[in-house]
Design an enzyme around this catalytic site. Structure first.
Site, short mmCIF file in Angstrom:
data_model
loop_
_atom_site.label_atom_id
_atom_site.label_comp_id
_atom_site.label_asym_id
_atom_site.label_seq_id
_atom_site.Cartn_x
_atom_site.Cartn_y
_atom_site.Cartn_z
CB CYS B 118 -0.91 0.01 1.23
SG CYS B 118 -1.86 1.55 1.36
CB CYS B 121 -1.99 4.68 4.28
SG CYS B 121 -3.40 3.97 3.38
CB SER B 122 -0.17 0.85 6.71
OG SER B 122 -1.15 1.42 7.55
CB CYS B 123 -4.55 -0.64 2.62
SG CYS B 123 -5.27 1.02 2.62
#
Lengths: 96, 216
Positions: B118, B121-123
């Site tokens: 991702c 962000c940090s999906c």
């Protein structure tokens, strides 16, 4: 295959279209959604239902000739309003 | 004064410095989280115990849940078909509470290796695999995986021949992804429970491969 180009907009706000894909041409891998437009949801609006497409790009399209492997691919989810129709690349015509 | 551990120059018995207490000021967003949480509790929207239960539920999720999904895909052709068509529905039917998560399963083949990132962000498919590893959230992993995935894979010990396509999935919006790695050779005799033990967290992110059955 349906070719699309990611628009080169650069708006402020909560945008889910990565900058490295703007202006790049790919093919629609599958269609998803609709989902509420996150650019509106992030600011407390309802979020206009917006179709989401998974678009496949080649590494050579995204990074040019110094990419690691030209035919490796990147897929990303792009909202419909960020996409515009793109002509089939000329090289494809020659290949067929 | 009786004391059950030494305090020699602030260094532990193994020679490492003690971790300092987190006495720094709260960040803007930490203050915001506390304020919103306390308001929601005060106004009766939720309760502290409900928040604690949700944190426990998230912490209870782990890559072993995903490993069961992968092992079943390896052993049950109908499930594999359903998983590739709609991974959210297939995992829910299998009994996992993944909440509202929209999941896509992508399958490795002899010609294709998938890897998940991702960049924005940090999906991560937290509602199935639990919290992501710290490196998944770093700027280095997020920026390099789309630019030089083969180099990143090599650093994880995954060396792919040039004729295998690497496909990077950037989780930019509403979907989350799980890689269905290829079933290791020499596992024909193994059932789903035994196979699940071969499926690592990294093999479901695409930065690793399943364990070698011969090691078991």
């Amino acid at each position: 295959m349906i070719y699309v180009r990611v628009k080169t907009w650069a708006p402020p706000g909560h945008v889910r279209t990565p900058a490295y894909l703007r202006g790049k041409t790919g093919v629609i891998e599958r269609s998803l959604g609709p989902f509420g437009n996150p650019e509106e949801l992030a600011y407390g609006h309802d979020g206009t239902p917006t179709l989401l497409r998974r678009v496949r790009f080649t590494m050579s399209e995204v990074w040019g000739p110094d990419c690691e492997a030209a035919s490796d691919t990147i897929e990303a989810e792009i909202y419909e309003h960020w996409l515009e129709p793109a002509p089939t690349p000329r090289t494809r015509h020659h290949a067929t | 004064m009786p004391h059950d551990h030494p305090h020699d120059n602030g260094v532990s018995a193994s020679g490492h410095p003690y971790r300092t207490d987190n006495d720094g000021a709260l960040s803007y967003w930490q203050c915001m989280e506390i304020a919103v949480r306390e308001l929601l509790v005060e106004k009766g929207v939720t309760t502290s115990s409900e928040i604690a239960r949700q944190i426990e539920a998230m912490d209870a999720r782990s890559p072993s849940d995903g490993a069961k999904v992968v092992a079943r895909a390896w052993t049950d052709p109908d499930f594999r078909r359903d998983l590739l068509a709609d991974a959210s529905e297939a995992t829910r039917k299998m009994g996992f509470d993944i909440g509202p998560m929209k999941l896509i399963a992508v399958e490795n083949t002899p010609q294709l290796h998938n890897i998940i990132v991702c960049t924005l962000c940090s999906c991560y498919p937290r509602n199935l695999l639990g919290l992501p590893p710290d490196w998944y959230k770093t700027r280095a992993y997020r920026s390099r995986t789309v630019r030089e995935p083969r180099s990143v894979l090599a650093e994880f010990g995954v060396l792919l021949p040039p004729d295998v396509e690497v496909r990077v999935h950037d989780s930019t919006a509403d979907m989350r992804y799980i890689v269905i790695p290829a079933r290791p050779e020499g596992t024909e005799h193994m059932d789903a429970d035994a196979l699940a033990a071969l499926v690592t967290r990294d093999s479901m992110i695409g930065t690793g491969l399943p364990l070698d059955a011969a090691a078991f």
